[in-house]
Design an enzyme around this catalytic site. Structure first.
Site, PDB file in Angstrom:
ATOM      1  N   LYS A 130      18.030 -22.380  -4.120  1.00  0.00           N
ATOM      2  CA  LYS A 130      17.645 -22.824  -5.472  1.00  0.00           C
ATOM      3  C   LYS A 130      18.736 -23.716  -6.050  1.00  0.00           C
ATOM      4  O   LYS A 130      19.931 -23.429  -5.878  1.00  0.00           O
ATOM      5  CB  LYS A 130      17.424 -21.586  -6.347  1.00  0.00           C
ATOM      6  N   SER A 189      11.255 -19.023 -12.487  1.00  0.00           N
ATOM      7  CA  SER A 189      11.783 -20.355 -12.312  1.00  0.00           C
ATOM      8  C   SER A 189      12.106 -20.734 -10.867  1.00  0.00           C
ATOM      9  O   SER A 189      12.295 -21.911 -10.579  1.00  0.00           O
ATOM     10  CB  SER A 189      13.052 -20.502 -13.151  1.00  0.00           C
ATOM     11  N   SER A 216      12.467 -14.336 -12.270  1.00  0.00           N
ATOM     12  CA  SER A 216      12.358 -15.636 -11.609  1.00  0.00           C
ATOM     13  C   SER A 216      12.362 -15.620 -10.084  1.00  0.00           C
ATOM     14  O   SER A 216      12.125 -16.661  -9.463  1.00  0.00           O
ATOM     15  CB  SER A 216      13.461 -16.562 -12.091  1.00  0.00           C
TER      16      SER A 216
END
Ligand code: GLN
Length: 498
Positions: free
Chosen positions: A89, A164, A188
């Site tokens: 990420k 996210s 997330s």
């Protein structure tokens, strides 16, 4: 094992991390072959999915070649993740590789240091495939808040992948990466894992070092794996876990054998269904799928009990006060001075700050900084921040009581199926409310695993969530693996369009 030698990229990208590990160990596959297969796969699929912000194409192959040489010469033994290319990420810093946090303010930021999780992956021989898309600074539930582009759900391109960590979840689901790292502040990792039909694990607060994770809300943030199975998630967790002197919140306790924990029995395990999680607002298809999964666990010898989490209704309010208060102070560092975007219209110091921040941050981040500043301000602190802290304690106590009656809690990950693109983005409050089942684990610091328990007739995954007491990751992974075996789900075809 009885499969054809996996020569073609499509076959290589179908293999699990556990299978790739065996192929590397037996010298059936080289790191270069695996890396090339994934790079080709990303080139063909990612234009539609848009999971990646950066792909480390050239450096990846160089690193893979060097790795293969050291394996052939015997200089290196194959570790769990040696030769496995993983996605990370883009709020986890990678030395020398751009790390944007999905924000225009860090669009050109190349970190001079490596996050501990990335250093640990590399030390084990894993390769970093690229950096995945996210809601700006991990603030959001759909990946539509990215400052660059939205990521799409590989099962239905009209839907969001969740967020996210939507880029990480979509990359794993679209077979563009065998596994990935995400971060979870209020869901997330788990919610995008559920939306994309993969396994996502939020570790106990303190289990994994956050050194090099760009901070959103420091009392809630954790890094964890996303993968295609409980076993693959366990392998990644195994490598990244453990005490780190660079993160004073990381736990000084030995790392348990997560891969070994998969082998245990689940008979006699008490599975608690929180009554408050099956109330109005939950999509009946999700409720039915979670209850079916509970019945399967009962059939293999678990005991299913009902538990109460009476303060659930206050969780969203408490989370969005605490998380935003912490975010407003963490994001004060982006001032256009030391790194990140600096406005070209600079004047006095304050004006430079104001213009740089105004141009660099997106709407959701600005909204959160304002709310966070407000709840911390003199006169409102007691009414909001202080009270939210007390609610947090009550939520923690709810869990302690629930874990006296149950070994593992099970429920939905999100109240609805993946939203349609554009559907929720105009109404931030509605989006916040969809985090109701995930934020409490972060408030309490406990671990959670999201996994798939069904697909709708249209081929959209339905997720469930397992929660355990602090440092109970091993047991959660074992239950997740039993569900994989017992539910016998047949994956529908990915929706990759014409
Ligand atoms: N959706 C939640 C939020 O917007 C959680 C985000 C996260 O875990 N990073 O804050």
């Amino acid at each position: 094992m009885n499969h054809e030698p996996p020569g073609r990229p499509s076959e290589i990208c179908d293999l699990s991390i556990a299978q790739l590990h065996r192929e590397i160990k037996n010298r059936q596959l080289s790191s270069v072959e695996i890396a090339e297969a994934y790079l080709r796969r990303i080139r063909s699929r990612d234009p539609k999915i848009q999971a990646f912000i950066s792909v480390r194409a050239d450096t990846l192959l160089e690193e893979a070649r060097a790795l293969d040489r050291s394996l052939v010469s015997g200089k290196r033994e194959a570790g769990l993740l040696t030769g496995i290319p993983l996605a990370v990420k883009d709020n986890i810093v990678t030395q020398g590789t751009r790390t944007t946090c999905g924000s225009r303010i860090l669009e050109h930021y190349v970190p001079p240091y490596e996050a501990t999780v990335v250093a640990r992956l590399r030390a084990d021989g894993a390769l970093i495939l690229g950096k995945t898309n996210l809601d700006e600074f991990a603030m959001g539930s759909t990946t539509e808040n990215s400052g660059f582009f939205p990521t799409r759900n590989p099962w239905d391109l009209n839907r969001v992948p969740g967020g996210s960590s939507g880029g990480s979840a979509a990359a794993v689901a679209a077979l563009e990466a065998p596994g990935a790292l995400g971060s979870d502040t209020g869901g997330s990792i788990r919610q995008p894992a559920a939306f994309c039909g993969v396994v996502g694990l939020k570790p106990t607060y303190g289990r994994v070092s956050r050194y090099g994770l760009v901070a959103f809300a420091s009392s809630l943030d954790q890094i964890g794996p996303l993968a295609r199975s409980a076993r693959d998630a366990a392998m990644i967790l195994q490598v990244v876990s453990g005490y780190d002197p660079m993160d004073s919140t990381s736990a000084r306790r030995p790392v348990e054998d997560f891969v070994g924990a998969l082998e245990g029995d689940v008979r006699g395990l008490r599975i608690g269904l929180p009554a408050e999680w099956f109330s109005s607002g939950l999509d009946p298809r999700i409720e039915a799928a979670v209850r079916r999964a509970a019945a399967r666990l009962e059939a293999v010898g678990c005991e299913v009990v009902e538990v109460d989490l009476p303060h659930t209704e206050f969780a969203i309010a408490a989370y969005y006060i605490i998380a935003l208060a912490e975010a407003s102070s963490n994001l004060a560092r982006y001032d256009g001075m030391r790194y990140g975007h600096r406005s070209s219209s600079i004047g006095a110091l304050e004006e430079t700050y104001r213009n740089s921040r105004n141009e660099g941050f997106g709407d959701e981040v600005k909204r959160r900084i304002m709310i966070g500043t407000y709840v911390l301000s003199a006169g409102y602190y007691d009414a909001y921040y202080l009270k939210a802290g007390k609610v947090r304690t009550l939520i923690k106590e709810d869990y302690f009581r629930a874990f006296e009656r149950a070994d593992v809690l099970m429920g939905p990950t999100a109240p609805s199926l993946p939203f349609l693109q554009g559907d929720k983005i105009a109404d931030p409050l509605e989006m916040y409310l969809s985090d109701v089942y995930t934020v409490t684990a972060n408030l309490a610091g406990i671990p959670g695993v999201a996994t798939t328990c069904a697909y709708t007739p249209e081929g959209v995954p339905i997720g469930l969530q397992l929660l355990g007491p602090h440092f109970g990751e091993g047991r959660l992974l074992r239950v997740a693996q039993v569900l994989e075996q017992e539910l016998g789900l047949v994956k529908p075809a990915l929706s990759l369009g014409a």
